[in-house]
Write a protein that holds these residues in place. Structure first.
Motif, PDB file in Angstrom:
ATOM      1  N   TYR A 215       0.659  -1.971   0.789  1.00 39.13           N
ATOM      2  CA  TYR A 215       2.092  -1.767   1.022  1.00 39.13           C
ATOM      3  C   TYR A 215       2.343  -0.531   1.889  1.00 39.13           C
ATOM      4  O   TYR A 215       3.259  -0.510   2.718  1.00 39.13           O
ATOM      5  CB  TYR A 215       2.840  -1.651  -0.299  1.00 39.13           C
ATOM      6  N   ARG A 216       1.530   0.506   1.695  1.00 38.52           N
ATOM      7  CA  ARG A 216       1.669   1.693   2.545  1.00 38.52           C
ATOM      8  C   ARG A 216       1.411   1.336   4.007  1.00 38.52           C
ATOM      9  O   ARG A 216       2.149   1.762   4.898  1.00 38.52           O
ATOM     10  CB  ARG A 216       0.701   2.777   2.081  1.00 38.52           C
ATOM     11  N   ASP A 217       0.381   0.539   4.257  1.00 40.93           N
ATOM     12  CA  ASP A 217       0.059   0.133   5.622  1.00 40.93           C
ATOM     13  C   ASP A 217       1.141  -0.752   6.230  1.00 40.93           C
ATOM     14  O   ASP A 217       1.279  -0.819   7.462  1.00 40.93           O
ATOM     15  CB  ASP A 217      -1.286  -0.603   5.659  1.00 40.93           C
ATOM     16  N   LEU A 218       1.896  -1.423   5.369  1.00 37.18           N
ATOM     17  CA  LEU A 218       2.996  -2.271   5.840  1.00 37.18           C
ATOM     18  C   LEU A 218       4.296  -1.482   5.993  1.00 37.18           C
ATOM     19  O   LEU A 218       5.340  -2.058   6.301  1.00 37.18           O
ATOM     20  CB  LEU A 218       3.209  -3.439   4.879  1.00 37.18           C
ATOM     21  N   GLY A 219       4.246  -0.181   5.762  1.00 39.06           N
ATOM     22  CA  GLY A 219       5.446   0.644   5.913  1.00 39.06           C
ATOM     23  C   GLY A 219       6.436   0.488   4.781  1.00 39.06           C
ATOM     24  O   GLY A 219       7.640   0.652   4.979  1.00 39.06           O
ATOM     25  N   GLN A 220       5.941   0.209   3.571  1.00 32.69           N
ATOM     26  CA  GLN A 220       6.800   0.056   2.398  1.00 32.69           C
ATOM     27  C   GLN A 220       6.364   1.052   1.316  1.00 32.69           C
ATOM     28  O   GLN A 220       5.774   0.680   0.314  1.00 32.69           O
ATOM     29  CB  GLN A 220       6.734  -1.375   1.882  1.00 32.69           C
ATOM     30  N   PRO A 221       6.650   2.331   1.541  1.00 29.86           N
ATOM     31  CA  PRO A 221       6.131   3.368   0.645  1.00 29.86           C
ATOM     32  C   PRO A 221       6.657   3.278  -0.779  1.00 29.86           C
ATOM     33  O   PRO A 221       5.956   3.672  -1.715  1.00 29.86           O
ATOM     34  CB  PRO A 221       6.562   4.671   1.325  1.00 29.86           C
ATOM     35  N   ALA A 222       7.882   2.801  -0.970  1.00 22.27           N
ATOM     36  CA  ALA A 222       8.409   2.724  -2.334  1.00 22.27           C
ATOM     37  C   ALA A 222       7.603   1.741  -3.174  1.00 22.27           C
ATOM     38  O   ALA A 222       7.253   2.020  -4.322  1.00 22.27           O
ATOM     39  CB  ALA A 222       9.884   2.319  -2.299  1.00 22.27           C
ATOM     40  N   LEU A 223       7.314   0.581  -2.610  1.00 21.15           N
ATOM     41  CA  LEU A 223       6.482  -0.388  -3.320  1.00 21.15           C
ATOM     42  C   LEU A 223       5.070   0.149  -3.507  1.00 21.15           C
ATOM     43  O   LEU A 223       4.456  -0.025  -4.563  1.00 21.15           O
ATOM     44  CB  LEU A 223       6.450  -1.710  -2.555  1.00 21.15           C
ATOM     45  N   ALA A 224       4.557   0.817  -2.474  1.00 18.06           N
ATOM     46  CA  ALA A 224       3.218   1.402  -2.575  1.00 18.06           C
ATOM     47  C   ALA A 224       3.154   2.400  -3.723  1.00 18.06           C
ATOM     48  O   ALA A 224       2.212   2.382  -4.531  1.00 18.06           O
ATOM     49  CB  ALA A 224       2.850   2.085  -1.254  1.00 18.06           C
ATOM     50  N   TYR A 225       4.151   3.249  -3.830  1.00 19.79           N
ATOM     51  CA  TYR A 225       4.166   4.274  -4.868  1.00 19.79           C
ATOM     52  C   TYR A 225       4.119   3.649  -6.264  1.00 19.79           C
ATOM     53  O   TYR A 225       3.432   4.150  -7.168  1.00 19.79           O
ATOM     54  CB  TYR A 225       5.416   5.136  -4.717  1.00 19.79           C
ATOM     55  N   GLY A 226       4.836   2.550  -6.440  1.00 23.71           N
ATOM     56  CA  GLY A 226       4.824   1.881  -7.732  1.00 23.71           C
ATOM     57  C   GLY A 226       3.430   1.464  -8.151  1.00 23.71           C
ATOM     58  O   GLY A 226       3.050   1.606  -9.316  1.00 23.71           O
TER      59      GLY A 226
END
Length: 236
Positions: A94-105
């Protein structure tokens, strides 16, 4: 994992091909493992390795999700130790896809399961990956109220070491790197890089720093700086 399972043998051969730089051969072996999987457990193992050989972040996420979904279907002791790594991989995707909020979860979910890992290099490596991921994605995640999966239901962010204390520790580490003080680095880096903000992590970091300080091997100015860090309220 049972090394006699055909799927495991194929994945071991694929890892050997990776180590030798034979990327196409590695992918072929992992694909064979996926095709040979006879149940969700074997499919989980194969999907994990296939995720590492995808050509786009979207496909990497798809295979990491497949791996996680299969582990959830297995739902027994065989996959219990997989989860910290599986959640880290989801967070990275998710971080690589530019979705840090989901990545953080997902990084938070990994942090919640990290105690299930054995002590040693592998456990440290996963801790380092979780800590890095949380530091990379936490600011954006604070405003996330809705979203997929764990984003809206994660635990509160763990307590970070205050910025001034963190800066002081980093400066000490840089100094030890510059003069190759491997003893001081070896004692402190695992606790620092694997710091996830829990009371246990705080004690681990403080104990590591205290051990270096008690040895009294450092130059006088560093000894004083390290003593100030140990005595700071942020690490008590």
């Amino acid at each position: 994992m049972d090394p006699e399972l055909p799927v495991v043998r194929l994945c071991v051969a694929g890892m050997q091909a990776e180590a030798e730089g034979r990327t196409d051969a590695a992918y072929g072996l992992f694909r064979q493992a996926w095709d040979a999987a006879g149940d969700d457990y074997e499919a989980c193992i194969a999907a994990h390795y296939l995720a590492r050989h995808q050509g786009s972040p979207e496909e990497t996420l798809r295979w990491n999700r497949e791996c996680l979904d299969r582990a959830d279907l297995v739902a027994d002791e065989r996959v219990r130790g997989f989860y910290p790594s599986l959640y880290v991989n989801m967070g990275r995707a998710y971080r690589d896809l530019g979705q840090p909020a989901l990545a953080y979860g997902y990084f938070m979910r990994a942090a919640e399961r990290v105690s299930e890992l054995p002590e040693g290099q592998y456990g440290n490596w996963i801790r380092f990956a979780i800590g890095e991921g949380m530091r990379d994605t936490a600011p954006e995640a604070k405003d996330a109220a809705t979203g997929e999966g764990p984003t809206g239901a994660v635990s509160p962010a763990p307590r970070a070491v205050e910025d001034d204390i963190d800066t002081s520790i980093r400066n000490l580490l840089w100094g030890w790197c510059a003069r190759a003080d491997f003893v001081a680095l070896g004692l402190t880096l695992p606790a620092y890089l694997g710091y996830l903000g829990t009371d246990e992590d705080r004690m681990r970091l403080r104990t590591a720093l205290h051990t270096v300080h008690a040895a009294r091997r450092l130059p006088e100015d560093e000894q004083a700086k390290l003593g100030a860090v140990i005595g700071a309220a942020a690490l008590r």
